[in-house]
Scaffold this motif. Structure first.
Motif, PDB file in Angstrom:
ATOM      1  N   UNK A   1      -7.624  45.362  21.455  1.00 35.32           N
ATOM      2  CA  UNK A   1      -7.625  46.808  21.652  1.00 35.32           C
ATOM      3  C   UNK A   1      -7.195  47.173  23.064  1.00 35.32           C
ATOM      4  N   UNK A   2      -7.630  46.371  24.026  1.00 32.87           N
ATOM      5  CA  UNK A   2      -7.244  46.640  25.406  1.00 32.87           C
ATOM      6  C   UNK A   2      -5.775  46.295  25.624  1.00 32.87           C
ATOM      7  N   UNK A   3      -5.305  45.251  24.962  1.00 32.73           N
ATOM      8  CA  UNK A   3      -3.881  44.912  25.037  1.00 32.73           C
ATOM      9  C   UNK A   3      -3.035  46.069  24.505  1.00 32.73           C
ATOM     10  N   UNK A   4      -3.513  46.693  23.446  1.00 29.70           N
ATOM     11  CA  UNK A   4      -2.792  47.832  22.872  1.00 29.70           C
ATOM     12  C   UNK A   4      -2.775  49.003  23.844  1.00 29.70           C
ATOM     13  N   UNK A   5      -3.883  49.242  24.547  1.00 30.49           N
ATOM     14  CA  UNK A   5      -3.924  50.313  25.534  1.00 30.49           C
ATOM     15  C   UNK A   5      -2.907  50.073  26.644  1.00 30.49           C
ATOM     16  N   UNK A   6      -2.836  48.825  27.112  1.00 26.56           N
ATOM     17  CA  UNK A   6      -1.890  48.484  28.175  1.00 26.56           C
ATOM     18  C   UNK A   6      -0.457  48.692  27.685  1.00 26.56           C
ATOM     19  N   UNK A   7      -0.166  48.225  26.473  1.00 26.72           N
ATOM     20  CA  UNK A   7       1.181  48.397  25.922  1.00 26.72           C
ATOM     21  C   UNK A   7       1.529  49.872  25.758  1.00 26.72           C
ATOM     22  N   UNK A   8       0.556  50.666  25.320  1.00 27.76           N
ATOM     23  CA  UNK A   8       0.797  52.097  25.141  1.00 27.76           C
ATOM     24  C   UNK A   8       1.203  52.747  26.470  1.00 27.76           C
ATOM     25  N   UNK A   9       0.501  52.371  27.532  1.00 29.09           N
ATOM     26  CA  UNK A   9       0.833  52.924  28.843  1.00 29.09           C
ATOM     27  C   UNK A   9       2.224  52.550  29.292  1.00 29.09           C
ATOM     28  N   UNK A  10       2.603  51.288  29.089  1.00 23.93           N
ATOM     29  CA  UNK A  10       3.946  50.843  29.460  1.00 23.93           C
ATOM     30  C   UNK A  10       5.003  51.518  28.592  1.00 23.93           C
ATOM     31  N   UNK A  11       4.685  51.711  27.310  1.00 25.29           N
ATOM     32  CA  UNK A  11       5.635  52.367  26.410  1.00 25.29           C
ATOM     33  C   UNK A  11       5.877  53.810  26.834  1.00 25.29           C
ATOM     34  N   UNK A  12       4.798  54.519  27.191  1.00 26.50           N
ATOM     35  CA  UNK A  12       4.959  55.906  27.644  1.00 26.50           C
ATOM     36  C   UNK A  12       5.812  55.978  28.902  1.00 26.50           C
ATOM     37  N   UNK A  13       5.623  55.019  29.798  1.00 30.10           N
ATOM     38  CA  UNK A  13       6.420  54.996  31.020  1.00 30.10           C
ATOM     39  C   UNK A  13       7.893  54.792  30.697  1.00 30.10           C
ATOM     40  N   UNK A  14       8.182  53.854  29.803  1.00 30.72           N
ATOM     41  CA  UNK A  14       9.574  53.611  29.420  1.00 30.72           C
ATOM     42  C   UNK A  14      10.182  54.828  28.733  1.00 30.72           C
ATOM     43  N   UNK A  15       9.393  55.500  27.914  1.00 26.54           N
ATOM     44  CA  UNK A  15       9.909  56.687  27.216  1.00 26.54           C
ATOM     45  C   UNK A  15      10.321  57.770  28.206  1.00 26.54           C
ATOM     46  N   UNK A  16       9.545  57.933  29.270  1.00 23.60           N
ATOM     47  CA  UNK A  16       9.912  58.909  30.298  1.00 23.60           C
ATOM     48  C   UNK A  16      11.227  58.523  30.957  1.00 23.60           C
ATOM     49  N   UNK A  17      11.375  57.248  31.295  1.00 22.24           N
ATOM     50  CA  UNK A  17      12.597  56.797  31.960  1.00 22.24           C
ATOM     51  C   UNK A  17      13.811  56.963  31.051  1.00 22.24           C
ATOM     52  N   UNK A  18      13.671  56.576  29.795  1.00 17.05           N
ATOM     53  CA  UNK A  18      14.776  56.717  28.843  1.00 17.05           C
ATOM     54  C   UNK A  18      15.161  58.190  28.697  1.00 17.05           C
ATOM     55  N   UNK A  19      14.162  59.057  28.609  1.00 17.28           N
ATOM     56  CA  UNK A  19      14.425  60.480  28.458  1.00 17.28           C
ATOM     57  C   UNK A  19      15.202  61.024  29.654  1.00 17.28           C
ATOM     58  N   UNK A  20      14.792  60.640  30.848  1.00 18.08           N
ATOM     59  CA  UNK A  20      15.465  61.126  32.057  1.00 18.08           C
ATOM     60  C   UNK A  20      16.877  60.557  32.150  1.00 18.08           C
TER      61      UNK A  20
END
Length: 208
Positions: free
Chosen positions: A130-149
């Motif tokens: 569950x904690x691994x999923x939380x960490x991945x979610x945070x990294x995914x959100x960061x990548x989504x912001x970069x891709x969007x920009x």
């Protein structure tokens, strides 16, 4: 004797404020203990004792031990000020350099104020799915912001040899918690120095 109307009017607000303060006390206690003792060694009872509340109160507020860490992950995003990043990105919509600066500023705030939480999630996630999923979610959100920009920039802004996925990888490889920790902890850089280097290096690496 019945309380005056004015006092009764604020009873609900007072209870809400007290509940929020309790949540904050529990979250701060959990953060201290998780960082000092490690995820596995810390119990809900430890957190309750550190926060000065009962064990049932911790469960009522966050549900379970994993819930405590989810709250800390949310708090990490809040400490870095997501609305500020969004406002800066929108204000610099036609200026890629300023948008890179806004993204770097967000990452600097995140690592400066909540780097211990990010490291905790990553390390504890090696044994806690569950904690691994939380960490991945945070990294995914960061990548989504970069891709969007990066995707919003017109042709010719990125270096000719780069596409958006590669630019996103380069950003993630440079602006991460490990680089930040190495420079500030081992090399004695200030957060300002790290942020300035990231801004300048990303312009060189990403922009035409």
């Amino acid at each position: 004797m019945e309380a005056p109307p004015g006092r009764r009017r604020y009873d609900s607000l007072r209870r809400t404020a007290q509940a929020l303060e309790t949540r904050a006390d529990v979250a701060r206690a959990a953060r201290r203990l998780f960082v000092e003792q490690g995820w596995a060694a810390t119990t809900v009872r430890d957190v309750a004792r550190e926060a000065g509340v009962s064990v049932p109160t911790v469960y009522a507020v966050y549900g379970n031990k994993a819930g405590l860490t989810r709250a800390l992950a949310d708090a990490a995003d809040l400490s870095a000020d997501v609305p500020l990043q969004l406002a800066e990105l929108e204000a610099a919509e036609k200026d890629p350099r300023r948008q890179l600066a806004a993204m770097v500023g967000f990452d600097r705030r995140l690592y400066e104020r909540a780097g211990d939480v990010i490291t905790l999630l990553r390390e504890a996630g090696r044994t806690e799915p569950e904690l691994a999923a939380l960490y991945r979610d945070g990294r995914t959100r960061a990548d989504e912001t970069r891709v969007s920009v990066f995707s919003s920039w017109p042709p010719g802004v990125l270096r000719p040899d780069l596409d958006v996925p590669t630019a996103t990888d380069i950003y993630a490889g440079m602006c991460n918690i490990d680089v930040y920790a190495t420079l500030t902890t081992e090399r004695g850089w200030t957060p300002d120095q790290v942020e300035r280097w990231w801004r300048e290096a990303l312009v060189r690496e990403l922009l035409s």
